[in-house]
Write an enzyme that holds these catalytic residues in place. Structure first.
Site, PDB file in Angstrom:
ATOM      1  N   ARG A  40      14.624   1.195 -19.121  1.00 33.00           N
ATOM      2  CA  ARG A  40      13.862   0.109 -19.916  1.00 33.00           C
ATOM      3  C   ARG A  40      14.212   0.200 -21.235  1.00 33.00           C
ATOM      4  O   ARG A  40      14.386  -1.079 -21.864  1.00 33.00           O
ATOM      5  CB  ARG A  40      12.441  -0.374 -19.325  1.00 33.00           C
ATOM      6  CG  ARG A  40      12.404  -0.689 -18.148  1.00 33.00           C
ATOM      7  CD  ARG A  40      11.060  -0.685 -17.676  1.00 33.00           C
ATOM      8  NE  ARG A  40      10.747  -1.472 -16.430  1.00 33.00           N
ATOM      9  CZ  ARG A  40       9.572  -2.167 -16.083  1.00 33.00           C
ATOM     10  NH1 ARG A  40       8.635  -1.715 -16.745  1.00 33.00           N
ATOM     11  NH2 ARG A  40       9.538  -2.491 -14.808  1.00 33.00           N
ATOM     12  N   LYS A 203       4.476  -6.227   3.478  1.00 32.68           N
ATOM     13  CA  LYS A 203       3.603  -7.240   3.883  1.00 32.68           C
ATOM     14  C   LYS A 203       4.448  -8.637   3.794  1.00 32.68           C
ATOM     15  O   LYS A 203       4.972  -9.037   2.848  1.00 32.68           O
ATOM     16  CB  LYS A 203       2.546  -7.415   3.107  1.00 32.68           C
ATOM     17  CG  LYS A 203       1.406  -6.170   3.274  1.00 32.68           C
ATOM     18  CD  LYS A 203       0.179  -6.636   2.444  1.00 32.68           C
ATOM     19  CE  LYS A 203      -0.849  -5.755   2.689  1.00 32.68           C
ATOM     20  NZ  LYS A 203      -1.974  -6.053   1.775  1.00 32.68           N
ATOM     21  N   GLY A 356      10.432  -2.705  -7.668  1.00 30.40           N
ATOM     22  CA  GLY A 356      10.601  -1.419  -8.061  1.00 30.40           C
ATOM     23  C   GLY A 356      10.987  -0.321  -6.685  1.00 30.40           C
ATOM     24  O   GLY A 356      11.639   0.389  -7.156  1.00 30.40           O
ATOM     25  N   GLY A 379       7.588  -7.632 -10.511  1.00 26.32           N
ATOM     26  CA  GLY A 379       6.808  -8.616 -10.449  1.00 26.32           C
ATOM     27  C   GLY A 379       7.652  -9.974 -10.933  1.00 26.32           C
ATOM     28  O   GLY A 379       7.690 -10.881 -10.329  1.00 26.32           O
TER      29      GLY A 379
HETATM   30  P1  AMP Z   1       6.695  -3.860  -0.904  1.00 24.49           P
HETATM   31  O1  AMP Z   1       6.117  -3.241  -2.202  1.00 24.49           O
HETATM   32  O2  AMP Z   1       6.139  -5.019  -0.104  1.00 24.49           O
HETATM   33  O3  AMP Z   1       8.078  -4.066  -1.140  1.00 24.49           O
HETATM   34  O4  AMP Z   1       6.695  -2.809   0.168  1.00 24.49           O
HETATM   35  C1  AMP Z   1       7.392  -1.187   0.077  1.00 24.49           C
HETATM   36  C2  AMP Z   1       6.508  -0.527   0.578  1.00 24.49           C
HETATM   37  O5  AMP Z   1       6.725  -0.835   2.230  1.00 24.49           O
HETATM   38  C3  AMP Z   1       7.321   0.943   0.613  1.00 24.49           C
HETATM   39  O6  AMP Z   1       6.038   1.955   0.475  1.00 24.49           O
HETATM   40  C4  AMP Z   1       7.439   1.477   2.194  1.00 24.49           C
HETATM   41  O7  AMP Z   1       6.986   2.682   2.224  1.00 24.49           O
HETATM   42  C5  AMP Z   1       6.747   0.264   2.908  1.00 24.49           C
HETATM   43  N1  AMP Z   1       7.308   0.132   4.260  1.00 24.49           N
HETATM   44  C6  AMP Z   1       8.596  -0.067   4.710  1.00 24.49           C
HETATM   45  N2  AMP Z   1       8.734  -0.488   5.903  1.00 24.49           N
HETATM   46  C7  AMP Z   1       7.803   0.190   6.504  1.00 24.49           C
HETATM   47  C8  AMP Z   1       6.938   0.523   7.784  1.00 24.49           C
HETATM   48  N3  AMP Z   1       7.979   0.190   8.790  1.00 24.49           N
HETATM   49  N4  AMP Z   1       6.103   0.918   7.936  1.00 24.49           N
HETATM   50  C9  AMP Z   1       5.025   1.222   6.796  1.00 24.49           C
HETATM   51  N5  AMP Z   1       5.363   1.083   5.544  1.00 24.49           N
HETATM   52  C10 AMP Z   1       6.692   0.507   5.401  1.00 24.49           C
END
Ligand code: AMP
Length: 402
Positions: A40, A203, A356, A379
């Protein structure tokens, strides 16, 4: 971009003047306070160098960490000032300010030579920054003649230094901000087709607006990560103990219908790496998507999915990627994500990566230089993917104010 750009400003307004650059120097530090990733800082050098060429007094303003409106030496910008001096070498003297507002800082700026740089202390040492207090913004504005916004990674936040200064002095986008927006526009709003989105992460609820927005713009959307299980459950498949958001099942069904109607190809995983427990040494196996055992957790995409996604990416001219394909922080569940790093870097598409975790995967694989563009904003990048407006950009002066 219809906002004022650093290069549009009449040079007389910069030459020898006090120019504040809002940067996002929220860099990771180790326990001893050493910077572990200076991407950064490096990303803002074009703006700083341009201003130094114009003999400006360059005033750097940034936040670091979450000191919650109180002075906390742990979050001082001193290590950042030292690193910046290392980058600028004898080109400019980098001074560390005692504070970020107030008479002492004003005097330090008065005393500095043109062509020097001063790094203000952490803006978040004052509660006024995060509360968007107009008097705090005014105090910052009092320190400068021109304001340059280059903190792309913070542009989704309505903080005083992000949206409050433009009312007092001309405010323009710096080189980093412009580069981020230009790449984004080219990849999402005006892409070379076919354009493919690769979306992962935990999520659906966090990403639903992104999927909705991209389903109007992409040719294909590939869904990996834990999000996939809500899509599979919505179609009636068992997903064992994998992460699912039951509250999103109807939303996801609608989205699948909408994608079909719009002719967007939605790809879901066809196999998974499943584990008995969510840990690195748990027993694992690969199963087809219809056969996730009841008490097992699916934690990565499997080899058939990797192949499917790889092929779906091959004819792409543009790729947009956010979110890992599995729990990639654990070696046992990282293969899918790294296979996608290979897929993206071996394709001829122009690729933009953001968020990230996704950029972390590129950094860890040592392939950052093989991808067209990695956004410096988590974000802020997500907000753009949702089709949202970034307040830190909306508040800049209009172009005709040059
Ligand atoms: P996000 O911040 O929504 O992009 O989510 C990233 C997180 O999703 C990372 O910490 C991953 O470990 C988690 N993740 C991705 N796939 C899975 C999965 N199949 N089960 C549990 N966590 C997951």
């Amino acid at each position: 971009m219809d906002k004022l750009y650093i290069k549009d400003i009449d040079i007389q307004k910069i030459h020898g003047k006090r120019v504040m650059v809002r940067t996002d120097y929220n860099v990771p530090l180790d326990e001893d306070g050493n910077i572990t990733d200076d991407t950064r800082i490096r990303a803002t050098l074009p703006t700083i160098n341009f201003l130094l060429d114009e003999n400006a007094k360059v005033i750097i303003a940034s936040h670091l960490g979450r000191p919650d409106g109180k002075v906390n030496p742990k979050y001082s910008l001193k290590p950042v000032a030292r690193r910046l001096q290392g980058f600028l070498k004898e080109r400019a003297n980098v001074i560390m300010a005692e504070d970020c507002i107030g008479t002492k800082v004003k005097k330090q700026i008065e005393d500095m030579h043109c062509g020097d740089v001063i790094v203000l202390e952490n803006l978040r040492f004052y509660p006024g920054e995060e509360k968007n207090d107009p008097s705090f913004a005014k105090e910052l504005a009092n320190l400068c003649d021109v304001f340059i916004q280059d903190a792309f990674g913070n542009c989704h936040r309505k903080h005083a230094s992000m949206i409050g200064i433009d009312g007092f002095v001309p405010s323009a986008a710096g080189f980093l901000l412009k580069k981020e927006i230009d790449y984004f526009e080219k990849a999402v709003n005006n892409p070379m087709r076919p354009v493919v989105a690769l979306l992962g992460g935990a999520k659906v609820s966090d990403k639903i607006k992104i999927i909705e927005n991209l389903s109007k713009k992409m040719d294909k959307i590939l869904i990996g990560g834990a999000m996939a299980f809500t899509f599979l459950k919505a179609q009636g498949f068992g997903v064992g103990k994998s992460l699912v958001e039951d509250s999103m099942l109807d939303v996801v069904k609608n989205l699948m219908d909408m994608s079909k109607k719009n002719g967007i190809k939605l790809y879901l995983p066809v196999d998974f790496v499943v584990a008995e427990k969510f840990n690195n040494s748990a027993e694992t196996k690969v199963v087809p998507y219809q056969e996730i055992p009841e008490n097992w957790i699916a934690l990565d995409i499997g080899p058939a999915t990797t192949k499917l996604f790889f092929e779906a990416l091959q004819d792409a001219k543009t790729i947009v990627w956010n979110g890992p394909m599995g729990a990639f922080e654990f070696d046992a569940f990282s293969r899918g994500t790294y296979a996608m790093v290979d897929a993206v870097t071996s394709s001829h598409a122009s690729t933009i990566v953001g968020g990230g975790d996704t950029d972390m995967a590129f950094h860890k694989s040592g392939k950052t230089h093989e991808v067209s563009f990695i956004s410096t904003g988590g974000g802020a990048f997500l907000k753009l993917l949702e089709g949202g407006v970034l307040p830190g950009i909306a508040s800049l002066s209009d172009k005709n104010k040059a």
